[in-house]
Design an enzyme around this catalytic site. Sequence first.
Site, mmCIF file in Angstrom:
data_model
loop_
_atom_site.group_PDB
_atom_site.id
_atom_site.type_symbol
_atom_site.label_atom_id
_atom_site.label_comp_id
_atom_site.label_asym_id
_atom_site.label_seq_id
_atom_site.Cartn_x
_atom_site.Cartn_y
_atom_site.Cartn_z
ATOM 1 N N TYR A 157 0.956 -1.171 0.054
ATOM 2 C CA TYR A 157 0.071 0.242 0.161
ATOM 3 C C TYR A 157 0.733 1.499 0.425
ATOM 4 O O TYR A 157 0.599 2.273 -0.418
ATOM 5 C CB TYR A 157 -0.709 0.052 1.347
ATOM 6 C CG TYR A 157 -1.848 1.170 1.079
ATOM 7 C CD1 TYR A 157 -2.994 1.017 0.442
ATOM 8 C CD2 TYR A 157 -1.354 1.978 2.453
ATOM 9 C CE1 TYR A 157 -3.152 2.164 0.196
ATOM 10 C CE2 TYR A 157 -2.361 3.108 2.201
ATOM 11 C CZ TYR A 157 -3.711 2.893 1.563
ATOM 12 O OH TYR A 157 -5.038 4.043 1.320
HETATM 13 N N1 LIG Z 1 -9.840 5.357 4.116
HETATM 14 C C1 LIG Z 1 -8.764 5.234 4.357
HETATM 15 O O1 LIG Z 1 -8.489 5.454 5.992
HETATM 16 C C2 LIG Z 1 -7.847 6.321 3.624
HETATM 17 C C3 LIG Z 1 -6.864 7.518 4.234
HETATM 18 C C4 LIG Z 1 -5.354 7.434 3.004
HETATM 19 C C5 LIG Z 1 -6.764 6.966 1.909
HETATM 20 N N2 LIG Z 1 -7.273 6.485 1.232
HETATM 21 C C6 LIG Z 1 -7.995 5.773 -0.418
HETATM 22 O O2 LIG Z 1 -8.237 6.848 -0.380
HETATM 23 C C7 LIG Z 1 -9.104 6.362 -1.446
HETATM 24 C C8 LIG Z 1 -10.659 6.036 -0.525
HETATM 25 O O3 LIG Z 1 -10.539 5.513 0.371
HETATM 26 P P1 LIG Z 1 -11.467 5.010 0.977
HETATM 27 O O4 LIG Z 1 -11.811 4.814 2.247
HETATM 28 O O5 LIG Z 1 -13.425 5.584 0.468
HETATM 29 O O6 LIG Z 1 -12.405 2.832 0.219
HETATM 30 P P2 LIG Z 1 -13.825 2.347 0.388
HETATM 31 O O7 LIG Z 1 -13.505 0.829 0.478
HETATM 32 O O8 LIG Z 1 -14.759 3.002 1.471
HETATM 33 O O9 LIG Z 1 -14.025 2.513 -0.724
HETATM 34 C C9 LIG Z 1 -13.024 2.276 -2.271
HETATM 35 C C10 LIG Z 1 -14.622 2.103 -3.536
HETATM 36 O O10 LIG Z 1 -13.389 1.968 -3.954
HETATM 37 C C11 LIG Z 1 -14.143 0.507 -5.514
HETATM 38 N N3 LIG Z 1 -13.129 -0.552 -6.154
HETATM 39 C C12 LIG Z 1 -12.106 -0.945 -5.795
HETATM 40 N N4 LIG Z 1 -10.681 -1.171 -6.533
HETATM 41 C C13 LIG Z 1 -11.492 -1.131 -8.020
HETATM 42 C C14 LIG Z 1 -11.544 -1.336 -9.043
HETATM 43 N N5 LIG Z 1 -10.312 -2.006 -9.687
HETATM 44 N N6 LIG Z 1 -12.081 -1.121 -9.918
HETATM 45 C C15 LIG Z 1 -12.970 -0.436 -9.614
HETATM 46 N N7 LIG Z 1 -13.488 0.222 -8.565
HETATM 47 C C16 LIG Z 1 -12.575 -0.256 -7.729
HETATM 48 C C17 LIG Z 1 -14.553 -0.206 -4.416
HETATM 49 O O11 LIG Z 1 -15.811 -0.739 -4.599
HETATM 50 C C18 LIG Z 1 -14.981 1.225 -3.430
HETATM 51 O O12 LIG Z 1 -16.331 1.755 -3.617
HETATM 52 C C19 LIG Z 1 -8.334 4.906 -1.508
HETATM 53 O O13 LIG Z 1 -7.356 4.641 -2.744
HETATM 54 C C20 LIG Z 1 -7.720 4.572 -0.104
HETATM 55 O O14 LIG Z 1 -6.196 4.321 -0.373
HETATM 56 C C21 LIG Z 1 -8.402 5.812 2.095
#
Ligand SMILES: NC(=O)c1ccc[n+]([C@@H]2O[C@H](COP(=O)([O-])OP(=O)(O)OC[C@H]3O[C@@H](n4cnc5c(N)ncnc54)[C@H](O)[C@@H]3O)[C@@H](O)[C@H]2O)c1
Length: 250
Positions: A157
Amino acid sequence: MNSIDINGRVAIVTGGARGIGYAAAERLLRSGATVALWDIDGDKLGSAREALRAHGTVSADVVELTDEASIAAATRAVAERHGKIDILVNNAGITGGNGRLWELEPAIWRRVVEVNLVAPFLVCRAVVPVMLQNGWGRIVNVASIAGKDGNPNASHYSASKAGLIGLTKSLGKELATSGILVNCVTPAAAKTDIFDQMKQEHIDFMLSKIPMGRFVQVEEIAAMIAWLASEDCSFSTGAVFDISGGRAVY
Ligand SMILES: NC(=O)c1ccc[n+]([C@@H]2O[C@H](COP(=O)([O-])OP(=O)(O)OC[C@H]3O[C@@H](n4cnc5c(N)ncnc54)[C@H](O)[C@@H]3O)[C@@H](O)[C@H]2O)c1
């Protein structure tokens, strides 16, 4: 909520079915944009579109973001449906679970890099030429503080998000005189469904690293994304915007 003017713009939000992507889509809609949600989860995508309709014009496409053909079809569909593409939020991502580097399966390591880094490359590759036709665009990549710090037990990651930061810096320079600005945000942990992909001890570790002593709210990340997608963001590109509650030191 402060108002941000994104009237008349067309935005794609990947991973828009839930979490940070959903919040970003809502904020863009409430700021006047038309939004196309892209996600692999068709059920969640449908309910997100229904819920977001209250805020403006929103469409939804089931897209596998690691698949070039799927991206090409969705890019064409959005350009035909909404007439243009102005804003791209590369938000979809996965964690791949937690473990020490030598304990992680190569297939999972590769999948995390595919979804978190190769997919944003493929989407930018498809969408940038459409933006260039109008000489205006805003690309916001959702990276992570993990990409700057390198979290233990998340080498896949952290490496994928560091790569996304590098992609942002390169593409920002390539497009610097084109009217298209490319930036990324590096949030600390936000309580979304992505927590289901991580061990509780890892979540506790992430919280312990945040000087503000709380998780970031998805609406706070959405506000930063919306500003970066607006005309008010005019002299920043290839840049990394911290939203880590004081964790980041650079
Ligand atoms: N939540 C956290 O703590 C956090 C912190 C820093 C960064 N992020 C980043 O923010 C972004 C969103 O995170 P989140 O917490 O909302 O995640 P989440 O898991 O709640 O949502 C992610 C969405 O992406 C979709 N997805 C995943 N793989 C896919 C693919 N191959 N094709 C199409 N859709 C796909 C999933 O179906 C899901 O709806 C991510 O890139 C994550 O790495 C999250």
